[in-house]
Motif scaffolding. Structure first.
Motif, PDB file in Angstrom:
ATOM      1  N   SER A 173      28.379  40.317  -5.484  1.00  0.00           N
ATOM      2  CA  SER A 173      28.840  41.132  -4.353  1.00  0.00           C
ATOM      3  C   SER A 173      28.453  42.602  -4.453  1.00  0.00           C
ATOM      4  O   SER A 173      29.037  43.439  -3.767  1.00  0.00           O
ATOM      5  CB  SER A 173      30.356  41.026  -4.184  1.00  0.00           C
ATOM      6  OG  SER A 173      30.761  39.687  -4.128  1.00  0.00           O
ATOM      7  N   ALA A 174      27.485  42.943  -5.298  1.00  0.00           N
ATOM      8  CA  ALA A 174      27.104  44.350  -5.439  1.00  0.00           C
ATOM      9  C   ALA A 174      26.179  44.805  -4.312  1.00  0.00           C
ATOM     10  O   ALA A 174      26.349  45.882  -3.768  1.00  0.00           O
ATOM     11  CB  ALA A 174      26.444  44.591  -6.788  1.00  0.00           C
ATOM     12  N   THR A 226      16.567  46.623   7.311  1.00  0.00           N
ATOM     13  CA  THR A 226      17.788  46.059   6.755  1.00  0.00           C
ATOM     14  C   THR A 226      18.819  47.144   6.462  1.00  0.00           C
ATOM     15  O   THR A 226      18.599  47.985   5.592  1.00  0.00           O
ATOM     16  CB  THR A 226      17.467  45.324   5.431  1.00  0.00           C
ATOM     17  OG1 THR A 226      16.335  44.485   5.633  1.00  0.00           O
ATOM     18  CG2 THR A 226      18.632  44.504   4.970  1.00  0.00           C
ATOM     19  N   LEU A 227      19.939  47.123   7.182  1.00  0.00           N
ATOM     20  CA  LEU A 227      21.058  47.999   6.844  1.00  0.00           C
ATOM     21  C   LEU A 227      21.715  47.383   5.621  1.00  0.00           C
ATOM     22  O   LEU A 227      22.092  46.210   5.619  1.00  0.00           O
ATOM     23  CB  LEU A 227      22.044  48.088   8.005  1.00  0.00           C
ATOM     24  CG  LEU A 227      23.256  48.989   7.777  1.00  0.00           C
ATOM     25  CD1 LEU A 227      22.824  50.447   7.566  1.00  0.00           C
ATOM     26  CD2 LEU A 227      24.214  48.893   8.952  1.00  0.00           C
ATOM     27  N   HIS A 228      21.806  48.153   4.545  1.00  0.00           N
ATOM     28  CA  HIS A 228      22.331  47.605   3.302  1.00  0.00           C
ATOM     29  C   HIS A 228      23.135  48.655   2.557  1.00  0.00           C
ATOM     30  O   HIS A 228      23.067  49.843   2.855  1.00  0.00           O
ATOM     31  CB  HIS A 228      21.188  47.076   2.427  1.00  0.00           C
ATOM     32  CG  HIS A 228      20.171  48.118   2.072  1.00  0.00           C
ATOM     33  ND1 HIS A 228      19.197  48.519   2.967  1.00  0.00           N
ATOM     34  CD2 HIS A 228      19.981  48.848   0.954  1.00  0.00           C
ATOM     35  CE1 HIS A 228      18.448  49.446   2.393  1.00  0.00           C
ATOM     36  NE2 HIS A 228      18.903  49.668   1.168  1.00  0.00           N
ATOM     37  N   ARG A 229      23.909  48.184   1.601  1.00  0.00           N
ATOM     38  CA  ARG A 229      24.687  49.087   0.753  1.00  0.00           C
ATOM     39  C   ARG A 229      24.846  48.428  -0.609  1.00  0.00           C
ATOM     40  O   ARG A 229      24.724  47.216  -0.756  1.00  0.00           O
ATOM     41  CB  ARG A 229      26.052  49.376   1.368  1.00  0.00           C
ATOM     42  CG  ARG A 229      26.972  48.176   1.457  1.00  0.00           C
ATOM     43  CD  ARG A 229      28.283  48.536   2.139  1.00  0.00           C
ATOM     44  NE  ARG A 229      29.170  47.372   2.190  1.00  0.00           N
ATOM     45  CZ  ARG A 229      30.327  47.351   2.819  1.00  0.00           C
ATOM     46  NH1 ARG A 229      30.737  48.428   3.469  1.00  0.00           N
ATOM     47  NH2 ARG A 229      31.080  46.287   2.810  1.00  0.00           N
ATOM     48  N   VAL A 230      25.109  49.275  -1.596  1.00  0.00           N
ATOM     49  CA  VAL A 230      25.368  48.796  -2.947  1.00  0.00           C
ATOM     50  C   VAL A 230      26.775  49.236  -3.328  1.00  0.00           C
ATOM     51  O   VAL A 230      27.134  50.401  -3.174  1.00  0.00           O
ATOM     52  CB  VAL A 230      24.340  49.367  -3.955  1.00  0.00           C
ATOM     53  CG1 VAL A 230      24.705  48.975  -5.376  1.00  0.00           C
ATOM     54  CG2 VAL A 230      22.940  48.885  -3.604  1.00  0.00           C
ATOM     55  N   ILE A 231      27.542  48.297  -3.787  1.00  0.00           N
ATOM     56  CA  ILE A 231      28.892  48.591  -4.269  1.00  0.00           C
ATOM     57  C   ILE A 231      28.907  48.244  -5.745  1.00  0.00           C
ATOM     58  O   ILE A 231      28.757  47.081  -6.120  1.00  0.00           O
ATOM     59  CB  ILE A 231      29.951  47.774  -3.499  1.00  0.00           C
ATOM     60  CG1 ILE A 231      29.877  48.119  -2.019  1.00  0.00           C
ATOM     61  CG2 ILE A 231      31.331  48.032  -4.074  1.00  0.00           C
ATOM     62  CD1 ILE A 231      30.771  47.299  -1.146  1.00  0.00           C
ATOM     63  N   LEU A 263      32.678  39.584   4.880  1.00  0.00           N
ATOM     64  CA  LEU A 263      33.459  40.726   4.445  1.00  0.00           C
ATOM     65  C   LEU A 263      34.122  41.345   5.664  1.00  0.00           C
ATOM     66  O   LEU A 263      33.817  40.972   6.797  1.00  0.00           O
ATOM     67  CB  LEU A 263      32.528  41.722   3.753  1.00  0.00           C
ATOM     68  CG  LEU A 263      31.838  41.127   2.523  1.00  0.00           C
ATOM     69  CD1 LEU A 263      30.762  42.064   2.029  1.00  0.00           C
ATOM     70  CD2 LEU A 263      32.839  40.821   1.446  1.00  0.00           C
ATOM     71  N   PRO A 264      35.014  42.303   5.503  1.00  0.00           N
ATOM     72  CA  PRO A 264      35.662  42.908   6.663  1.00  0.00           C
ATOM     73  C   PRO A 264      34.644  43.459   7.658  1.00  0.00           C
ATOM     74  O   PRO A 264      33.588  43.950   7.286  1.00  0.00           O
ATOM     75  CB  PRO A 264      36.482  44.045   6.054  1.00  0.00           C
ATOM     76  CG  PRO A 264      36.694  43.637   4.647  1.00  0.00           C
ATOM     77  CD  PRO A 264      35.477  42.859   4.255  1.00  0.00           C
ATOM     78  N   ASN A 275      27.074  39.177   1.183  1.00  0.00           N
ATOM     79  CA  ASN A 275      26.549  39.435  -0.154  1.00  0.00           C
ATOM     80  C   ASN A 275      25.118  38.942  -0.259  1.00  0.00           C
ATOM     81  O   ASN A 275      24.772  37.887   0.278  1.00  0.00           O
ATOM     82  CB  ASN A 275      27.409  38.726  -1.196  1.00  0.00           C
ATOM     83  CG  ASN A 275      28.821  39.240  -1.205  1.00  0.00           C
ATOM     84  OD1 ASN A 275      29.071  40.407  -0.918  1.00  0.00           O
ATOM     85  ND2 ASN A 275      29.760  38.369  -1.531  1.00  0.00           N
ATOM     86  N   ALA A 276      24.304  39.722  -0.935  1.00  0.00           N
ATOM     87  CA  ALA A 276      22.928  39.324  -1.244  1.00  0.00           C
ATOM     88  C   ALA A 276      22.824  39.275  -2.763  1.00  0.00           C
ATOM     89  O   ALA A 276      22.213  40.128  -3.405  1.00  0.00           O
ATOM     90  CB  ALA A 276      21.936  40.318  -0.649  1.00  0.00           C
TER      91      ALA A 276
END
Length: 166
Positions: free
Chosen positions: A23-24, A86-91, A46-47, A59-60
């Motif tokens: 889930s990162a 690609t709209l993306h984020r890292v958590i 996810l929300p 999640n990717a």
């Protein structure tokens, strides 16, 4: 913070230590897409992201031996939308340090970026002429350096709001 890469492609591979934290890395899917609906139906979504566009973050998670490739806005322009940025984020959820070594593939600063003949040919085979012209209008020609300056310049505005595409 979620983002779209500005250039063409971004390759990311964890070197030295591969952090396989689930889930990162997440990508955003617009609510109207079949994949997003399946994510909602399968209860793995996810929300819902707050803002103008509703959708889901999915999640990717890393696959063994895989390299992550994010599509940038210039690649979307070259392909007239056949490939989407690609709209993306890292958590970061791990107790380990996260080390990312991205490689950004971008056009020359003075390159004129516009839909390629090959992309338009593919579109003409599957769409009518009016639809193709509408797509071309969505992806106007742009000099990469001007586009980049408008995007990066938006990082330093007093209201900190991202600028529109062009």
């Amino acid at each position: 913070m979620p983002l779209r890469d500005y250039g063409c492609l971004t390759f990311e591979q964890m070197f030295l230590y591969a952090d396989h934290t689930p889930s990162a890395l997440q990508v955003f899917l617009n609510e109207g897409t079949e994949v997003a609906q399946n994510a909602i139906d399968a209860s793995i979504a996810l929300p819902i992201e707050q803002g103008d566009t509703e959708g889901v973050w999915i999640n990717a998670d890393p696959l063994p031996g895989a390299i992550v490739c994010n599509i940038g806005e210039m690649w979307e322009t070259w392909t007239a939308g056949l490939y989407k940025s690609t709209l993306h984020r890292v958590i970061h959820r791990s107790s380990n340090y996260r080390v990312s070594v991205p490689f950004f593939f971008e056009p020359n600063f003075d390159a004129l970026v516009e839909p390629t003949d090959a992309a338009l040919h593919i579109l003409r085979a599957s769409k009518n002429a009016k639809e193709v012209e509408l797509l071309k209008a969505q992806y106007p020609s742009v000099v990469y350096g001007e586009f980049l300056k408008s995007k990066v310049g938006g990082n330093f505005t007093s209201d900190s709001q991202p600028k529109e595409r062009y």
